[in-house]
Enzyme design. Structure first.
Site, PDB file in Angstrom:
ATOM      1  N   HIS A 127      43.793 -29.498  29.009  1.00  0.00           N
ATOM      2  CA  HIS A 127      44.947 -29.669  29.894  1.00  0.00           C
ATOM      3  C   HIS A 127      46.176 -29.984  29.050  1.00  0.00           C
ATOM      4  O   HIS A 127      46.318 -31.085  28.524  1.00  0.00           O
ATOM      5  CB  HIS A 127      44.681 -30.800  30.887  1.00  0.00           C
ATOM      6  CG  HIS A 127      45.658 -30.857  32.026  1.00  0.00           C
ATOM      7  ND1 HIS A 127      46.922 -31.370  31.887  1.00  0.00           N
ATOM      8  CD2 HIS A 127      45.545 -30.443  33.319  1.00  0.00           C
ATOM      9  CE1 HIS A 127      47.554 -31.297  33.049  1.00  0.00           C
ATOM     10  NE2 HIS A 127      46.740 -30.734  33.937  1.00  0.00           N
TER      11      HIS A 127
ATOM     12  N   CYS B  33      13.235 -38.294  44.126  1.00  0.00           N
ATOM     13  CA  CYS B  33      13.182 -39.752  44.116  1.00  0.00           C
ATOM     14  C   CYS B  33      14.388 -40.251  43.338  1.00  0.00           C
ATOM     15  O   CYS B  33      15.443 -39.623  43.331  1.00  0.00           O
ATOM     16  CB  CYS B  33      11.863 -40.253  43.537  1.00  0.00           C
ATOM     17  SG  CYS B  33      11.508 -39.644  41.876  1.00  0.00           S
TER      18      CYS B  33
END
Length: 633
Positions: free
Chosen positions: A555, A26
């Protein structure tokens, strides 16, 4: 496969694929039907990163995930190889469960897949009604007509969509189910009622009906089946049994077309001659009964439904009222019953806001903020399971506010005129065909009162932070409500907001939440215990999965992939197990700068959506092993 690890862990702890009969979802929950619930590791699931809690209700094993449950559902299906679309997970197995649980399970299975689109189209219809009431549009304008078509279409042709979901639930051919729904709303049949009837049957009774056509000389009592729910659900239920009968006797070589052929020839006339009329009369009776009960005392009904609505939601019992809502909208053109629950989510967020302002516990505060925001839009599971229910008294206070809000809705005669959105998006749903009236103002007053009462009672009730133990959900008074994982700094340098990174994907948070560091030393250490899951061939980016499940991306610099590994010296290889503080990489940051590259380094939690919050350090400068990010689970 964004949630592949979470999906695998969930499957492992519900007893594996072989223990699953069916799986649906749901708005916030994965709804399993398990062969043996004793094989599920409930305590493990409750404490799992990415799982809010686990509830057993209505014959279902419900794993509460949050707003991103569709993505988790997709990954669970993919990881487990579940063939749910083909109904391979048979939900009709012999189970020892009572009639009520079977009813709740059937209703949720049939209706839950439709609610998202049903709410979306209802919102469009509601906003269209609002534009008319504010005289921005007229009901003859092209804009109004197009928007109304978008808003009306799904609800008008609801039998077709329920034909699909019911067929899926009852393990019938999905397209047979849709065809049976299409027959009920076929325009050529409904248009016959505009002409002169052939004769009238059941004359002198309350169900006296004109007859406009016959089938094999048997009178067909035509009904309006658009937007109806009971006729198609019963039709598909009967059709599934008839289809199985034909499937058992028709040879395999011709089953593909003869089973649908025989099933439709039997079930379609049966639905028009018997099932449809009886179900329609039953629907009208149900509408009259609910309206009669409501009319006895709208205020008492409001107190009862408003006050207990959140309890119903916790145990999944609210599904029993969904067919009543849709049936009333079809038969009465409005619903006064579910309308009484509108204040519940606002009472809940009023309590959460008070706790958020009162608490000095940063962990609790960090949970309360996203719970409050999602509650504004009607999704209250984070507020219920994360904040109020474990502390008991706040949950009771929210129920009191909701009960008063329900009483106001009942007293003001507020009604739902469409199945619209949740939270603030539900407001236009209270605008009737005649425009803004007392009932609409009652809806506004109720949510304001519910919110204010929840906030005021909670704020002045002597809340203390000692009330943070999760003895309701975890069933262990030693377990605190919120678990956290600390990610230490992998670099030494100056912290920066991600918005300062000159890369749109990082700056917009598309890759996840986190922080950036302008490094002052050319060394990267592991921020956690875990596994080095990714080491790019160019060495400019490192992916780590912690032992607790956090997915961390480091990074180094912007566009440094162009250096092709130059100036980087890795000390580990992909797949290595690593420890917090272990040196992962050395790099010559001055040489990288001289090459013309920005050395700012984002540290991102790639699976941020698995966490209630990612709390950033407030330090301007960080050293190795300083706490950089705190992940709230």
């Amino acid at each position: 496969m964004k949630y592949e690890k979470l999906a695998k862990d969930i499957l492992d702890n519900v007893g594996g694929k072989e223990n699953i009969n069916s799986l649906t979802h749901c708005i916030t929950r994965l709804r399993f039907k398990l062969k043996d619930e004793s094989k599920a590791n409930t305590d493990v699931l409750k404490k799992m990163n990415g799982v809010v809690t686990v509830i057993k209700s209505g014959g279902q094993y419900q794993v509460v995930i949050g707003n991103h449950v569709p993505d988790v559902y997709a990954d669970v299906v993919a990881v487990g190889g579940l063939n749910v679309e083909d109904g391979a997970q048979d939900s009709s197995v012999d189970e020892k469960k009572n009639l009520f649980n079977s009813f709740i399970d059937t209703i949720s299975g049939v209706f839950s897949p439709t609610l998202g689109v049903l709410a979306a189209t209802g919102m469009i219809k509601g906003f269209n009604a609002l534009l008319i009431s504010l005289k921005i549009l007229t009901n003859t304008s092209g804009t109004y007509i197009v928007l109304n078509a978008i808003g009306d279409s799904f609800f008008y042709f609801l039998p077709i969509f329920l034909g699909y979901t019911a067929a899926k639930k009852f393990n019938a051919n999905h397209f047979i189910g849709m065809t049976l729904g299409a027959i009920l709303v076929y325009p050529a049949l409904s248009s016959l009622t505009a002409g002169k009837p052939l004769y009238t049957v059941l004359t002198g009774t309350v169900i006296s009906s004109p007859v406009y056509l016959t089938f094999l000389k048997i009178p067909v009592i035509l009904m309006s089946y658009s937007s109806s729910v009971i006729p198609i659900v019963l039709t598909v239920y009967v059709g599934a049994k008839i289809e199985r009968f034909f499937r058992s006797i028709i040879p395999d070589v011709v089953k593909t077309f003869l089973v649908p052929f025989c099933t439709l020839l039997v079930v379609a006339p049966l639905s028009l001659l018997v099932i449809g009329p009886i179900a329609t009369w039953a629907g009208k009776l149900l509408g009259a009964v609910t309206l009669g009960m409501y009319s006895l005392s709208p205020i008492i009904a409001g107190i009862f439904l408003g006050g207990l609505w959140q309890v119903f939601v916790i145990f999944g019992l609210h599904w029993g009222l969904v067919p009543i809502l849709i049936n009333n909208l079809s038969v009465l053109k409005y619903d006064p019953i579910i309308a009484l629950t509108f204040g519940a989510s606002f009472a809940q967020i009023g309590v959460v806001l008070a706790i958020m302002l009162k608490t000095k516990d940063q962990k609790l505060k960090s949970i309360s903020i996203p719970a409050f925001i999602s509650g504004i839009f009607g999704v209250t599971e984070p507020a219920i399971y994360g904040v109020t229910l474990p502390r008991k008294k706040p949950f009771v206070i929210s129920c009191i506010g909701a009960a008063i809000g329900g009483a106001i809705l009942g007293a003001m005669g507020s009604k739902l005129y469409m199945f619209g959105g949740l939270g603030i998006f539900g407001i236009p749903s209270y605008i009737g065909p005649k425009g803004i009236d007392t009932g609409f103002y009652g809806a506004i007053v109720s949510i304001i009162v519910a919110f204010v009462l929840g906030f005021v009672i909670m704020f002045f009730s002597g809340y203390k932070d000692e009330e943070v133990h999760n003895d309701t959900i975890a069933e262990n008074k030693k377990d605190i409500l919120v678990k956290r994982e600390v990610v230490f700094s992998p670099l030494k340098g100056e912290t920066k907001a991600l918005t300062e990174v000159k890369d749109e994907a990082f700056a917009n948070g598309d890759l996840g939440r986190g922080i950036a560091i302008e490094p002052s030393e050319g060394k990267i250490v592991s921020p956690v215990d875990g596994v080095l899951t990714t080491l790019f061939p160019t060495f400019h980016a490192i992916g780590i999965t912690s032992n607790e499940g956090a997915e961390i991306l480091i990074h180094v610099g912007i566009n440094t992939v162009e250096l092709k590994g130059k100036h980087f010296n890795p000390k580990v290889k992909q797949g290595d197990k690593i420890k917090a503080g272990q040196v992962l990489m050395e790099m010559d940051i001055e040489a990288i700068k001289k090459e013309g590259y920005d050395i700012i380094t984002p540290i991102i939690i790639s699976n941020s959506n698995n966490y209630l919050n990612v709390v950033l350090t407030d330090k301007r400068k960080v050293d190795y092993k300083d706490e950089l990010l705190t992940l709230m689970v």
